[in-house]
Design a protein around this motif. Structure first.
Motif, PDB file in Angstrom:
ATOM      1  N   THR A 171       0.798  -1.228   0.000  1.00  0.00           N
ATOM      2  CA  THR A 171       0.000   0.000   0.000  1.00  0.00           C
ATOM      3  C   THR A 171       0.828   1.274   0.000  1.00  0.00           C
ATOM      4  OG1 THR A 171      -0.147  -0.050   2.407  1.00  0.00           O
ATOM      5  CG2 THR A 171      -1.940  -1.083   1.191  1.00  0.00           C
ATOM      6  N   LYS A 172       1.973   1.268   0.676  1.00  0.00           N
ATOM      7  CA  LYS A 172       2.766   2.483   0.793  1.00  0.00           C
ATOM      8  C   LYS A 172       3.778   2.601  -0.340  1.00  0.00           C
ATOM      9  CE  LYS A 172       2.392   2.837   5.760  1.00  0.00           C
ATOM     10  NZ  LYS A 172       3.104   2.764   7.032  1.00  0.00           N
ATOM     11  N   LYS A 173       4.263   3.814  -0.540  1.00  0.00           N
ATOM     12  CA  LYS A 173       5.250   4.088  -1.580  1.00  0.00           C
ATOM     13  C   LYS A 173       6.588   3.438  -1.206  1.00  0.00           C
ATOM     14  CE  LYS A 173       7.561   7.774  -3.984  1.00  0.00           C
ATOM     15  NZ  LYS A 173       7.829   9.186  -4.096  1.00  0.00           N
ATOM     16  N   SER A 174       7.217   2.793  -2.167  1.00  0.00           N
ATOM     17  CA  SER A 174       8.519   2.163  -1.907  1.00  0.00           C
ATOM     18  C   SER A 174       9.606   3.231  -1.868  1.00  0.00           C
ATOM     19  CB  SER A 174       8.834   1.113  -2.969  1.00  0.00           C
ATOM     20  OG  SER A 174       8.919   1.698  -4.239  1.00  0.00           O
ATOM     21  N   GLU A 175      10.458   3.152  -0.850  1.00  0.00           N
ATOM     22  CA  GLU A 175      11.531   4.124  -0.663  1.00  0.00           C
ATOM     23  C   GLU A 175      12.887   3.463  -0.494  1.00  0.00           C
ATOM     24  OE1 GLU A 175       8.944   7.286   1.955  1.00  0.00           O
ATOM     25  OE2 GLU A 175       9.862   5.574   2.959  1.00  0.00           O
ATOM     26  N   GLU A 176      12.909   2.196  -0.208  1.00  0.00           N
ATOM     27  CA  GLU A 176      14.140   1.471   0.092  1.00  0.00           C
ATOM     28  C   GLU A 176      14.243   0.259  -0.830  1.00  0.00           C
ATOM     29  OE1 GLU A 176      16.156   2.044   3.021  1.00  0.00           O
ATOM     30  OE2 GLU A 176      15.001   3.848   3.429  1.00  0.00           O
ATOM     31  N   ILE A 177      15.467  -0.247  -0.976  1.00  0.00           N
ATOM     32  CA  ILE A 177      15.682  -1.520  -1.658  1.00  0.00           C
ATOM     33  C   ILE A 177      16.188  -2.503  -0.603  1.00  0.00           C
ATOM     34  CG2 ILE A 177      17.053  -2.767  -3.368  1.00  0.00           C
ATOM     35  CD1 ILE A 177      14.974  -0.986  -4.632  1.00  0.00           C
ATOM     36  N   HIS A 178      15.463  -3.588  -0.423  1.00  0.00           N
ATOM     37  CA  HIS A 178      15.831  -4.596   0.574  1.00  0.00           C
ATOM     38  C   HIS A 178      16.510  -5.765  -0.125  1.00  0.00           C
ATOM     39  CE1 HIS A 178      15.775  -7.263   3.951  1.00  0.00           C
ATOM     40  NE2 HIS A 178      15.067  -8.145   3.272  1.00  0.00           N
ATOM     41  N   HIS A 179      17.652  -6.178   0.412  1.00  0.00           N
ATOM     42  CA  HIS A 179      18.361  -7.356  -0.074  1.00  0.00           C
ATOM     43  C   HIS A 179      18.002  -8.527   0.834  1.00  0.00           C
ATOM     44  CE1 HIS A 179      20.712  -4.188  -1.943  1.00  0.00           C
ATOM     45  NE2 HIS A 179      21.181  -5.103  -2.774  1.00  0.00           N
ATOM     46  N   ALA A 180      17.314  -9.508   0.296  1.00  0.00           N
ATOM     47  CA  ALA A 180      16.960 -10.691   1.083  1.00  0.00           C
ATOM     48  C   ALA A 180      18.203 -11.508   1.401  1.00  0.00           C
ATOM     49  CB  ALA A 180      15.942 -11.545   0.335  1.00  0.00           C
ATOM     50  N   ASP A 185      22.178  -9.695  -7.064  1.00  0.00           N
ATOM     51  CA  ASP A 185      21.147  -8.662  -7.095  1.00  0.00           C
ATOM     52  C   ASP A 185      20.202  -8.839  -8.285  1.00  0.00           C
ATOM     53  OD1 ASP A 185      22.261  -7.606  -4.875  1.00  0.00           O
ATOM     54  OD2 ASP A 185      23.264  -5.952  -5.871  1.00  0.00           O
ATOM     55  N   ILE A 186      19.198  -9.659  -8.107  1.00  0.00           N
ATOM     56  CA  ILE A 186      18.175  -9.840  -9.133  1.00  0.00           C
ATOM     57  C   ILE A 186      16.861  -9.337  -8.553  1.00  0.00           C
ATOM     58  CG2 ILE A 186      16.909 -11.483 -10.566  1.00  0.00           C
ATOM     59  CD1 ILE A 186      19.402 -13.256 -10.480  1.00  0.00           C
ATOM     60  N   ILE A 187      16.284  -8.351  -9.214  1.00  0.00           N
ATOM     61  CA  ILE A 187      15.046  -7.748  -8.728  1.00  0.00           C
ATOM     62  C   ILE A 187      13.931  -8.791  -8.783  1.00  0.00           C
ATOM     63  CG2 ILE A 187      13.351  -5.930  -9.114  1.00  0.00           C
ATOM     64  CD1 ILE A 187      15.723  -4.363 -10.421  1.00  0.00           C
ATOM     65  N   GLY A 188      13.230  -8.960  -7.680  1.00  0.00           N
ATOM     66  CA  GLY A 188      12.159  -9.934  -7.591  1.00  0.00           C
ATOM     67  C   GLY A 188      12.624 -11.297  -7.104  1.00  0.00           C
ATOM     68  N   GLN A 189      13.942 -11.506  -7.028  1.00  0.00           N
ATOM     69  CA  GLN A 189      14.491 -12.749  -6.512  1.00  0.00           C
ATOM     70  C   GLN A 189      15.250 -12.526  -5.205  1.00  0.00           C
ATOM     71  OE1 GLN A 189      14.206 -15.970  -7.694  1.00  0.00           O
ATOM     72  NE2 GLN A 189      12.624 -15.046  -8.956  1.00  0.00           N
ATOM     73  N   SER A 190      16.138 -11.523  -5.205  1.00  0.00           N
ATOM     74  CA  SER A 190      16.925 -11.244  -4.000  1.00  0.00           C
ATOM     75  C   SER A 190      16.837  -9.788  -3.559  1.00  0.00           C
ATOM     76  CB  SER A 190      18.389 -11.623  -4.224  1.00  0.00           C
ATOM     77  OG  SER A 190      18.936 -10.824  -5.247  1.00  0.00           O
ATOM     78  N   THR A 191      16.406  -8.891  -4.422  1.00  0.00           N
ATOM     79  CA  THR A 191      16.240  -7.486  -4.049  1.00  0.00           C
ATOM     80  C   THR A 191      14.801  -7.062  -4.300  1.00  0.00           C
ATOM     81  OG1 THR A 191      16.961  -6.736  -6.226  1.00  0.00           O
ATOM     82  CG2 THR A 191      18.633  -6.848  -4.515  1.00  0.00           C
ATOM     83  N   PHE A 192      14.262  -6.281  -3.343  1.00  0.00           N
ATOM     84  CA  PHE A 192      12.850  -5.922  -3.405  1.00  0.00           C
ATOM     85  C   PHE A 192      12.641  -4.474  -2.963  1.00  0.00           C
ATOM     86  CE2 PHE A 192      13.305 -10.395  -2.443  1.00  0.00           C
ATOM     87  CZ  PHE A 192      12.475 -10.990  -3.375  1.00  0.00           C
ATOM     88  N   PRO A 193      11.787  -3.723  -3.650  1.00  0.00           N
ATOM     89  CA  PRO A 193      11.452  -2.371  -3.194  1.00  0.00           C
ATOM     90  C   PRO A 193      10.490  -2.432  -2.005  1.00  0.00           C
ATOM     91  CG  PRO A 193      10.498  -2.795  -5.361  1.00  0.00           C
ATOM     92  CD  PRO A 193      11.225  -4.024  -4.951  1.00  0.00           C
ATOM     93  N   THR A 194      10.820  -1.697  -0.945  1.00  0.00           N
ATOM     94  CA  THR A 194       9.984  -1.676   0.259  1.00  0.00           C
ATOM     95  C   THR A 194       9.835  -0.241   0.756  1.00  0.00           C
ATOM     96  OG1 THR A 194      11.862  -1.955   1.752  1.00  0.00           O
ATOM     97  CG2 THR A 194      10.777  -3.964   0.987  1.00  0.00           C
ATOM     98  N   CYS A 195       8.845  -0.016   1.583  1.00  0.00           N
ATOM     99  CA  CYS A 195       8.718   1.284   2.244  1.00  0.00           C
ATOM    100  C   CYS A 195       9.686   1.311   3.424  1.00  0.00           C
ATOM    101  CB  CYS A 195       7.284   1.557   2.682  1.00  0.00           C
ATOM    102  SG  CYS A 195       6.665   0.478   3.980  1.00  0.00           S
ATOM    103  N   TYR A 196       9.923   2.489   3.938  1.00  0.00           N
ATOM    104  CA  TYR A 196      10.898   2.664   5.021  1.00  0.00           C
ATOM    105  C   TYR A 196      10.507   1.845   6.255  1.00  0.00           C
ATOM    106  CZ  TYR A 196      13.910   4.996   8.385  1.00  0.00           C
ATOM    107  OH  TYR A 196      14.842   5.259   9.351  1.00  0.00           O
ATOM    108  N   ARG A 197       9.239   1.893   6.643  1.00  0.00           N
ATOM    109  CA  ARG A 197       8.773   1.197   7.839  1.00  0.00           C
ATOM    110  C   ARG A 197       8.903  -0.318   7.697  1.00  0.00           C
ATOM    111  NH1 ARG A 197       4.408  -1.418   8.808  1.00  0.00           N
ATOM    112  NH2 ARG A 197       3.823  -1.895  10.922  1.00  0.00           N
ATOM    113  N   CYS A 198       8.425  -0.862   6.589  1.00  0.00           N
ATOM    114  CA  CYS A 198       8.495  -2.314   6.391  1.00  0.00           C
ATOM    115  C   CYS A 198       9.949  -2.790   6.327  1.00  0.00           C
ATOM    116  CB  CYS A 198       7.760  -2.716   5.124  1.00  0.00           C
ATOM    117  SG  CYS A 198       5.962  -2.582   5.253  1.00  0.00           S
ATOM    118  N   HIS A 199      10.808  -2.004   5.704  1.00  0.00           N
ATOM    119  CA  HIS A 199      12.208  -2.395   5.596  1.00  0.00           C
ATOM    120  C   HIS A 199      12.846  -2.522   6.975  1.00  0.00           C
ATOM    121  CE1 HIS A 199      16.574  -1.644   4.569  1.00  0.00           C
ATOM    122  NE2 HIS A 199      16.275  -2.736   3.878  1.00  0.00           N
TER     123      HIS A 199
END
Length: 140
Positions: A68-77, A82-96
């Motif tokens: 629901t919130k705007k993504s501001e961070e990139i999270h590395h699982a 670094d493959i987007i959707g596999q190991s890196t994901f856009p997240t909001c600040y709070r969720c990250h």
């Protein structure tokens, strides 16, 4: 420099330790080596394997955790691939900060703290599902 009422002031840095090596009981560690050159990393906008702007665009600027919130961070699982959707994901600040790196979802590796820290397999599955929902257009 920013201006407030025509006076020049210095802005405080959001992350005061960004770009600096951190010290620990292991001696000086290269924490930022996981991301390569930060300036180049931010510029990579059209590569499917890296690039902050590209990752945010793929999910229409929404967080893959709360959807629901705007993504501001990139999270590395996990680090190193670094493959987007596999190991890196856009997240909001709070969720990250509160969900992705919570002790329930984040595994710290004391023997290799730079490259060994990662999310649990269950949470990685949850991140990939959120990415598929946003990128695949299920929500749209």
């Amino acid at each position: 420099m920013a201006r407030i009422n025509r006076a020049r002031i210095k802005r405080k840095r959001r992350y005061p330790t960004a770009g600096k090596s951190r010290f620990s009981r292991f001696g000086e560690l290269e924490w930022n080596a996981r991301y390569g050159n930060p300036k180049e990393y931010r510029k990579q906008v059209a590569m499917p394997t890296a690039g902050c702007a590209y990752a945010h665009r793929k999910t229409h600027n929404y967080c893959v955790v709360c959807l629901t919130k705007k993504s501001e961070e990139i999270h590395h699982a996990y680090y190193g691939n670094d493959i987007i959707g596999q190991s890196t994901f856009p997240t909001c600040y709070r969720c990250h900060n509160e969900i992705c790196h919570s002790p329930i979802n984040w595994i710290k590796n004391p023997s290799n703290p730079i490259w060994g820290n990662r999310n649990t397999d269950e949470f990685i599955t949850r991140l990939r599902l959120g990415y598929q929902l946003l990128y695949g257009g299920v929500i749209w």
